[in-house]
Design an enzyme around this catalytic site. Structure first.
Site, mmCIF file in Angstrom:
data_model
loop_
_atom_site.group_PDB
_atom_site.id
_atom_site.type_symbol
_atom_site.label_atom_id
_atom_site.label_comp_id
_atom_site.label_asym_id
_atom_site.label_seq_id
_atom_site.Cartn_x
_atom_site.Cartn_y
_atom_site.Cartn_z
ATOM 1 C CD GLN A 75 -0.980 7.860 1.584
ATOM 2 O OE1 GLN A 75 -0.505 7.541 2.669
ATOM 3 N NE2 GLN A 75 -0.461 7.434 0.444
ATOM 4 C CB SER A 76 -7.171 4.216 4.521
ATOM 5 O OG SER A 76 -7.620 3.488 5.647
ATOM 6 C CG ASN A 77 -3.485 6.527 9.102
ATOM 7 O OD1 ASN A 77 -2.344 6.512 8.680
ATOM 8 N ND2 ASN A 77 -4.176 7.644 9.283
ATOM 9 C CB CYS A 79 -6.582 0.447 4.256
ATOM 10 S SG CYS A 79 -8.323 0.670 3.820
#
Ligand SMILES: *Cc1c(COP(=O)(O)O)cnc(C)c1O
Length: 329
Positions: A75-77, A79
């Site tokens: 859930q990387s912002n 990325c």
């Protein structure tokens, strides 16, 4: 080398709004609360990584790269914003995401795919290991990949927050307002380092307090605090400043790790709920919800000593709420 001479690709809607939080202020009735809306940087649903990507992608384009690659959590912002930025420039994007592919794509991972990114799931491995092999494969295919570090945090990405600090100072001058304390979520160090260098450049004398959101987030093998100081110094060097930072000039509060990375506890849930119901502003469950929970605790416990005007720097992350729907209400 002044910041204005370093290439910057305008990706974000800036200046982001600087506004009061009137209802939250009266709720606690101790300090005046302000917010800097970097959740509203615009591109791909916004967030702090877009400011870093302005400098990182300018560098990639200058080096003639046609592909970007970076890594992060599922859930990387970071990325997600990298995928959006790459799409906006016609660059191919590869994301190395932690864990196994989920059954249904939600939140940031869903957006990654919408933005046309190629996802590589790490499975059991830690995120970094596959990067060299993927880069090699891309090069064999004739692509020219540009590696963006974890969280966009190196001395190029951190320039985004040197720029942001200049922007804030200009807004404060225009609004004839002072801020004595800045609070924000600190993780891969780029935001923190950039704000410190920006404060030095602009003569900001208030406290800059990073709330550490997790002890294991960093995979650099060096301690979080040391990494922030090192990156501040590298960023200062990049700008040819004489200034070198020491540990005691840097404030990292590590009291609010909660139950670990990405785990929503009662305090984060309370903070997200209060901000939503009192101000209509969405915080994220991993970073800004935890940092706001820290700020609320510091206000309640009178830990902010002489603070009068406190700025909460909203660093984004809202798309992740859709991944944590069962934990937030
Ligand atoms: C990445 C991120 C942070 C932390 O910023 P760093 O520069 O990595 O310390 C804070 N908030 C959100 C929403 C983020 O995505």
């Amino acid at each position: 080398m002044p910041l204005s001479t370093i290439p910057r690709l305008p990706l974000a809607f800036t200046p982001t709004p600087l506004t009061r939080l009137p209802r939250l202020t009266s709720l606690f009735n101790k300090v005046d609360l302000w917010i800097k809306r970097d959740d509203q940087t615009g591109l791909g649903l916004g967030g702090n990584k877009t400011r870093k990507l302005e400098f990182l992608l300018a560098d990639a384009l200058q080096k003639g790269c046609d592909t970007v690659i970076t890594a992060g959590a599922a859930q990387s912002n970071h990325c997600r914003q990298t995928a959006a930025a790459a799409a906006s420039q016609g660059l191919e994007c590869h994301l190395v995401l932690g864990g196994d592919p989920p059954e249904t794509l939600t939140g940031n991972a869903l957006l990654d795919v919408l933005f046309g990114a190629n996802l590589h799931w790490t499975g059991e491995q830690r995120k970094g290991e596959q990067l060299p092999a993927i880069i090699k494969l891309l090069e064999e295919k004739g692509r020219k990949p540009y590696m963006i570090p974890y969280g966009g945090s190196n001395e190029i990405g951190a320039l985004g927050y040197v720029y942001a600090m200049q922007e804030l100072q200009q807004q404060l001058t225009e609004q004839q307002q002072t801020i004595d304390t800045i609070i924000f979520a600190s993780s891969s160090a780029g935001t923190h380092a950039g704000l410190m260098v920006g404060a030095h450049l602009t003569g900001f004398t208030g406290n800059i307090i990073g709330i550490g959101i997790d002890k294991t987030e960093l995979s650099y093998g060096s301690e979080h605090a040391q990494y922030i100081v090192d990156l501040s110094n590298k960023t200062a060097e990049k700008l040819k400043l004489n200034k070198r930072f020491s540990h005691d000039e840097m404030i990292l509060n590590t009291d609010y790790f909660g139950e670990g990375y990405g785990i929503v506890g009662t305090v984060e849930k309370e903070a997200i709920g209060l901000m939503a119901r009192h101000e209509g502003i969405v915080l994220d469950p991993v970073y800004t919800g935890r940092a706001m929970a820290g700020l609320i605790d510091m206000i309640r416990q009178d830990k902010l000593e002489d603070a009068k005007n406190v700025l909460f720097w909203h660093t984004g992350g809202a798309p992740a709420v859709f991944h944590y729907s069962d934990k937030l209400v």
